[in-house]
Design an enzyme around this catalytic site. Structure first.
Site, short mmCIF file in Angstrom:
data_model
loop_
_atom_site.label_atom_id
_atom_site.label_comp_id
_atom_site.label_asym_id
_atom_site.label_seq_id
_atom_site.Cartn_x
_atom_site.Cartn_y
_atom_site.Cartn_z
N LYS A 1 17.83 0.96 20.68
CA LYS A 1 17.23 1.05 19.54
C LYS A 1 17.99 2.28 18.64
O LYS A 1 19.16 2.83 19.10
CB LYS A 1 15.76 1.60 19.80
N HIS B 1 9.02 13.60 21.31
CA HIS B 1 8.16 13.52 20.07
C HIS B 1 8.14 14.79 19.32
O HIS B 1 7.95 15.91 19.86
CB HIS B 1 6.82 13.08 20.69
N GLN C 1 13.83 10.70 25.26
CA GLN C 1 13.21 10.59 23.85
C GLN C 1 12.58 11.91 23.74
O GLN C 1 12.28 12.56 24.86
CB GLN C 1 12.41 9.57 23.64
N GLU D 1 1.67 13.65 24.63
CA GLU D 1 1.18 12.37 25.71
C GLU D 1 1.06 13.09 27.00
O GLU D 1 1.93 13.84 27.53
CB GLU D 1 2.22 11.04 25.67
N HIS E 1 12.17 13.70 27.55
CA HIS E 1 11.46 12.92 28.74
C HIS E 1 11.93 11.31 28.85
O HIS E 1 12.36 10.97 27.78
CB HIS E 1 10.16 12.98 28.83
N LYS F 1 2.93 13.48 18.43
CA LYS F 1 2.64 12.54 19.50
C LYS F 1 2.66 13.08 20.92
O LYS F 1 3.77 13.00 21.56
CB LYS F 1 3.39 11.33 19.28
N SER G 1 13.86 5.11 27.05
CA SER G 1 14.90 5.95 26.53
C SER G 1 14.64 7.28 26.69
O SER G 1 13.50 7.65 26.86
CB SER G 1 15.12 5.50 25.10
N ARG H 1 14.95 9.42 19.60
CA ARG H 1 15.65 8.72 20.77
C ARG H 1 17.15 9.17 20.72
O ARG H 1 17.74 9.48 19.79
CB ARG H 1 15.73 7.34 20.76
#
Length: 421
Positions: free
Chosen positions: A300, A111, A109, A136, A275, A134, A107, A294
């Site tokens: 979702k 963070h 999204q 990453e 991203h 979060k 998706s 998202r």
């Protein structure tokens, strides 16, 4: 002393976007790391989780250790994290290390940062399960494609002029505002970009589905006639539409950079960076959190308002998204990926064929070691016995412990996840 270096058996997540069976790097690593595992050819093998996350706490493969999982072991032996890490992260392993094998897009999204995460968790705990940020980082194992960050404005403007269906969704006023915004006023550019992207994401379902169908039909016809559709990003549009028909996320390709990574290249995704991973295999490391906002390419829960509010609307070229590895000053076989957050660092260790004995050095942080290529016998004063290492082996290494690798293959490739405070 109980063993402080030991092998792990890690949890696989079978999300629907994963590569199937032995097409998946996750499945290949699991199968060679544990020959008893049966790989199901029709099953997606999306993620391998190496860490202590409650939804995927790694099992300890050493029957002399009473604790069954890594999370339990660290809770009982917090000093294994290293003094600084233990204090900074309240006795928890601060990162989750993963391998991802992506077949269809994840998706669109972003963070949240710590401040927003705390707020979202307090308001909507069912959607935002913890209060942590979060960040990453992904490092390609095979050629890897993802979307990351907003494109330079001139690229977005070019799509607004070439893709009438996109312009219709955004509206003439917002499109012209972006076209007029000058590079001498970055805040004006970001404001115009925010308006355009928010207009897109909040457009009426029936209207955007009609526009998307018109666009897909037009691109399909042009492609069938052998025309160049790159001015409308045609190949990627058709690919995403075939995976997520009628999804607003299909239009995000006109706003976000397409980033292609060769094996060993990385991208770092800070807080609020939009991203979506598209295809390929990578190792990934993140702060220990499940917070994801998202807004498309997903069945979702989507939270368009929060996403559009929080995003970093700073345009930048896709080349700026590639995060460089730096060769270690102390060991020329180690390449460091050290992002601008305290929670994690990754080392890529490339041992050449000329070396038969290699020392995985001690550091003041617990680390997790993953073997991608090669075979060796590992010995450590902190291990209960010799450990045979091959592709797919995963080891937990307590702080201040080292491992001698006695190579039985020409060279090795390993990744080591740690926390360098």
């Amino acid at each position: 002393f109980p063993p402080a270096v030991f092998p792990l058996s890690c949890v696989v997540q079978n999300y629907s976007w994963g590569k199937l069976g032995l097409e998946s790097e996750v499945a290949k690593l699991v199968a060679s790391g544990d020959p008893l595992v049966q790989i199901q050819p029709e099953q997606p093998y999306a993620e391998l989780w190496m860490g202590t996350h409650p939804r995927g706490d790694a099992l300890i493969r050493d029957n002399r250790i009473p604790q069954k999982t890594l999370g339990q072991w660290i809770a009982d032996n917090p000093a294994c994290l290293g003094a600084k890490v233990k204090d900074a992260f309240q006795g928890q392993l601060p990162f989750l290390f993963k391998v991802l094998s992506v077949n269809t897009a994840l998706s669109v999204q972003a963070h949240p940062n710590k401040e927003l995460a705390a707020k979202l968790h307090a308001q909507f705990p069912e959607h935002y399960p913890d209060a942590n940020h979060k960040p990453e980082m992904a490092i390609a194992l095979t050629p890897f494609e993802g979307m990351c960050g907003f494109r330079p404005v001139e690229e977005i403007v070019s799509f607004l002029q070439n893709v009438p269906e996109l312009r219709a969704l955004i509206g003439e006023v917002a499109a012209e505002q972006l076209e007029r915004s000058g590079s001498d006023d970055p805040r004006g550019v970001s404001a115009a970009l925010r308006v355009c992207f928010t207009r897109l994401m909040k457009s009426e379902k029936k209207f955007f589905v009609d526009q998307l169908n018109m666009l897909v039909k037009r691109i399909s016809q042009e492609a069938a006639e052998g025309k160049d559709t790159s001015g409308s990003n045609g190949d990627l549009l058709l690919q995403l539409h075939s995976q997520y028909p009628g999804d607003i996320g299909c239009f995000s390709i006109y706003f976000l950079n397409l980033v292609r990574l060769e094996p060993g290249e990385a991208m770092f995704l800070g807080a609020n960076e939009p991203h979506a991973y598209l295809h390929g295999d990578c190792v990934e490391i993140m702060a220990c959190s499940d917070n994801t906002v998202r807004a498309g390419l997903t069945p979702k829960f989507i939270d368009v308002l929060t996403l559009c509010e929080m995003l970093n609307y700073t345009p930048a070229p896709s080349s700026s998204k590639i995060f460089p590895a730096v060769q270690s000053q102390l060991d020329p076989h180690v390449y460091l990926y050290d992002p601008p957050v305290p929670d994690f660092t990754i080392m890529r260790i490339e041992i050449p064929a000329s070396i038969k004995l290699y020392l995985i050095s001690a550091m003041d942080s617990a680390s997790i070691l993953l073997v991608i290529q090669g075979t060796a016998v590992g010995t450590s004063t902190a291990a209960a016995s010799e450990m045979s290492l091959q592709r797919g082996s995963v080891l937990f290494v307590s702080a201040n412990e080292s491992i001698s690798l006695h190579l039985s293959s020409p060279g090795m490739l390993l990744f080591r996840a740690c926390c360098l405070l």
